[in-house]
Design an enzyme around this catalytic site. Structure first.
Site, short mmCIF file in Angstrom:
data_model
loop_
_atom_site.label_atom_id
_atom_site.label_comp_id
_atom_site.label_asym_id
_atom_site.label_seq_id
_atom_site.Cartn_x
_atom_site.Cartn_y
_atom_site.Cartn_z
N GLY A 90 0.81 -1.21 0.00
CA GLY A 90 0.00 0.00 0.00
C GLY A 90 0.84 1.26 0.00
O GLY A 90 0.34 2.36 -0.23
N ARG A 91 2.11 1.08 0.29
CA ARG A 91 2.99 2.25 0.28
C ARG A 91 4.41 1.86 -0.11
O ARG A 91 5.38 2.50 0.27
CB ARG A 91 2.99 2.92 1.64
CG ARG A 91 3.41 1.97 2.74
CD ARG A 91 3.84 2.76 3.90
NE ARG A 91 4.03 1.93 5.05
CZ ARG A 91 4.60 2.36 6.14
NH1 ARG A 91 5.00 3.60 6.20
NH2 ARG A 91 4.76 1.56 7.15
N LYS A 111 9.95 2.13 0.08
CA LYS A 111 8.87 2.09 1.06
C LYS A 111 8.53 3.54 1.43
O LYS A 111 9.42 4.29 1.84
CB LYS A 111 9.35 1.31 2.30
CG LYS A 111 8.27 0.96 3.28
CD LYS A 111 8.80 -0.02 4.31
CE LYS A 111 7.87 -0.15 5.49
NZ LYS A 111 8.44 -1.02 6.53
N ASP A 123 -2.12 6.88 2.94
CA ASP A 123 -1.56 7.92 2.07
C ASP A 123 -0.35 7.44 1.27
O ASP A 123 0.24 8.20 0.49
CB ASP A 123 -1.18 9.15 2.91
CG ASP A 123 -0.11 8.83 3.95
OD1 ASP A 123 0.35 7.67 4.02
OD2 ASP A 123 0.28 9.76 4.69
N GLY A 124 0.05 6.20 1.50
CA GLY A 124 1.18 5.65 0.75
C GLY A 124 2.54 6.16 1.19
O GLY A 124 3.56 5.84 0.58
N ARG A 181 5.69 -13.44 1.02
CA ARG A 181 5.27 -13.64 2.40
C ARG A 181 4.33 -14.84 2.48
O ARG A 181 3.80 -15.27 1.46
CB ARG A 181 4.50 -12.39 2.87
CG ARG A 181 5.24 -11.10 2.64
CD ARG A 181 4.30 -9.97 2.22
NE ARG A 181 5.04 -8.78 1.78
CZ ARG A 181 5.43 -7.79 2.57
NH1 ARG A 181 5.10 -7.80 3.83
NH2 ARG A 181 6.13 -6.79 2.09
N ASP A 250 1.35 -11.61 6.92
CA ASP A 250 1.90 -10.77 5.84
C ASP A 250 3.28 -10.24 6.20
O ASP A 250 3.96 -9.66 5.36
CB ASP A 250 0.95 -9.62 5.50
CG ASP A 250 0.54 -8.82 6.73
OD1 ASP A 250 0.03 -9.43 7.68
OD2 ASP A 250 0.75 -7.60 6.75
N ASN A 251 3.69 -10.41 7.45
CA ASN A 251 5.02 -9.97 7.86
C ASN A 251 5.92 -11.17 8.14
O ASN A 251 6.87 -11.08 8.90
CB ASN A 251 4.93 -9.08 9.10
CG ASN A 251 4.21 -7.77 8.82
OD1 ASN A 251 4.18 -7.32 7.68
ND2 ASN A 251 3.64 -7.18 9.84
N ASP A 260 9.74 -6.28 8.09
CA ASP A 260 8.76 -5.34 8.59
C ASP A 260 9.07 -4.87 10.01
O ASP A 260 8.57 -5.41 11.00
CB ASP A 260 7.33 -5.89 8.48
CG ASP A 260 6.46 -4.86 7.79
OD1 ASP A 260 6.57 -3.68 8.15
OD2 ASP A 260 5.68 -5.21 6.90
#
Ligand code: AMP
Ligand code: MG
Length: 485
Positions: A90-91, A111, A123-124, A181, A250-251, A260
């Site tokens: 997402g970012r 990132k 907001d990315g 992942r 996801d991590n 992460d």
């Protein structure tokens, strides 16, 4: 100077549904605040080129260099036990892959590089504090010898991001042997996309576990290999007092690298129930829970692979269960061996587990600093001072000294071993916070640079840096850490 990076992008050659192609979003005024020149050279990228205006533009996401194929990767994940079928970058933006001087293929990812189709309400972007935090801790982990993603650079954007308050924005360049992942497998499995699961597994085997390709069942061998890598990784975390803080699926990287760096932290006083993350209310990801959680995450991976693990449901289930059952013993062996080495034992004898367990119990009872206690054992006088109950410590020490006599190299070899495995310097919360505060509030990067330098040699005795070895004073204690996303 033209920037030339020898990209070879294998993930971008997978089918379209694995990612979204995109361009990183430009920022107002990129400024390179830290470049990891040693890592750049390892990757076969000229650090001078990276430090040039053109290089900085790339690291900020203002210009994609020739050969880059920027993508946001799709993934899902269990967050605190709840399944979210679509997360994704997402970012973050994967610029591409390079094969380093060591022949290893690695992702180069930005990132904080702006919104993507996976941004949802975000907001990315990333704030400078968390970017520097990831820089410090990931590089400290690498120096400690723990498999981890790395940090190639940190760039400030000249823009602000809003996180309850206005903060300076930044972009981090993350380097990983891949960003695949457990959640990447879950993304396709949840959609019933068996073909994608198989393609992803084949890709991961080629990339991370090439030996599995030659096994009777390559997917079973792959699952076993991921299991082993995670078991070894979590043991290493425990042995240095590391708490990841947000072990969502996801991590959890298929490569076995730590990934992460959000609310992660190093424990000061030893207590298996330690939690720092502000969002971990139930203590799900507490220090001592990490092995159990890793195994839970791996069970989620096994579920996605079931169709590949056997010719029918029963044989697939049996294979998955067998593989999962190997996690605990593998972890235990790595952890127990590591603990023995921490008290100077290179060999194993009966009673050793009791000896290490009793030492940990002493630490817990006296709320003694984990890092200082083990490091202090190489000079027992230094350790003794840490224990309020000196008698209990002395009683333990007598048993320990007797046991050291039975070591092939005696106490001398034990001391050497202990100094090799017990770090003097870890990124303690109060040190990290102080360095971040100076950088973000006063634009003073000197404390960050000093700390980064100290953490790059964690096992080296450096009396001049003694202030970085001690635990927090009462007024320095950090009780909570934040994701900062
Ligand atoms: P994390 O907590 O960093 O593991 O992120 C969990 C998910 O939230 C991932 O899908 C991230 O890409 C997404 N995410 C985190 N921060 C942001 C942000 N500022 N903007 C957009 N997506 C984000
Ligand atoms: Mg994440």
């Amino acid at each position: 100077m033209t920037l030339s990076i020898p990209f070879d992008n294998s993930y971008a050659r997978l089918p379209d549904r694995f990612y979204a192609r995109l361009e990183p979003k430009p920022v107002a005024a990129p400024r390179l605040v830290r470049l990891n020149t040693v890592l750049a050279e390892q990757l076969g990228i000229d650090p001078e080129q990276l430090a040039s205006p053109e290089g900085t533009a790339m690291l900020a996401g203002n210009a994609a260099p020739p050969g880059a194929e920027p993508i946001a990767q799709a993934y899902a994940g269990h967050q605190f036990g709840h399944f979210v079928p679509q997360l994704g970058d997402g970012r973050a933006c994967l610029l591409g892959e390079v094969i380093g001087r060591d022949g290893i293929r690695r992702d180069i990812q930005l990132k904080g590089s702006g919104t993507t189709p996976f941004s949802r309400a975000g907001d990315g972007r990333a704030a400078l504090g968390p970017v520097l935090r990831e820089y410090l801790i990931s590089e400290a982990m690498a120096a400690l010898g723990v498999p981890t993603t790395r940090t190639l650079a940190a760039v400030t954007t000249g823009e602000t991001v809003w996180r309850e308050t206005s903060l300076p924005g930044a972009v981090l360049t993350r380097v990983a042997t891949s960003h695949i992942r457990v959640g990447t497998f879950q993304y396709f499995a949840a959609r019933g996309d068996a073909e994608a699961v198989r393609l992803l597994a084949d890709h991961a085997i080629t990339r991370h576990y090439p030996d599995a390709a030659g096994a009777d069942n390559p997917y079973r061998a792959f699952l076993d290999a991921v299991m082993a890598a995670q078991a070894e990784l979590i043991a290493r975390w425990l042995l240095i007092g590391f708490i990841h803080g947000v072990m969502n699926t996801d991590n959890c990287a298929i490569s076995g690298e730590t990934i992460d760096y959000g609310p992660c932290a190093f424990m000061d006083e030893y207590d298996p129930a330690t939690v720092f993350s502000s969002i971990d209310h139930g203590g799900r990801y507490a220090y001592g829970n990490q092995p159990r959680i890793a195994q839970w995450n791996l069970a989620r991976l096994a579920e996605t692979l079931l169709a590949l693990l056997g010719t029918d449901e029963d044989s697939a289930m049996a294979a998955a269960q067998e593989s999962l059952a190997a996690f605990a013993p593998r972890f235990e062996t790595a952890y127990r061996t590591g603990l023995r080495r921490k008290i100077g034992l290179a060999t194993e004898r009966e009673g050793d587990d009791a000896l290490t367990a009793d030492f940990l119990a002493l630490l817990a009872a006296g709320r003694v600093d984990f890092t200082l206690a083990f490091r202090g054992l190489s000079e027992a006088a230094a350790a003794q001072a840490l224990f309020a109950d000196g008698d209990a410590f002395d009683a333990w020490t007598r048993r320990w000294r007797l046991r050291l006599e039975a070591e092939p190299g005696g106490p001398g070899a034990a001391s050497t071993l202990m100094r090799q495995v017990n770090p003097a310097f870890v990124p303690r919360n109060h040190l990290v916070e102080a360095a971040l505060a100076a950088a973000t509030k006063q634009s003073d990067f000197a404390p960050f640079e000093t700390l980064l330098g100290v953490l790059s040699r964690p096992y080296q005795n450096d009396p001049a840096m003694a202030a970085f070895a001690r635990g927090p004073g009462d007024d320095e204690r950090v009780l909570q850490t934040f994701c900062g996303t």
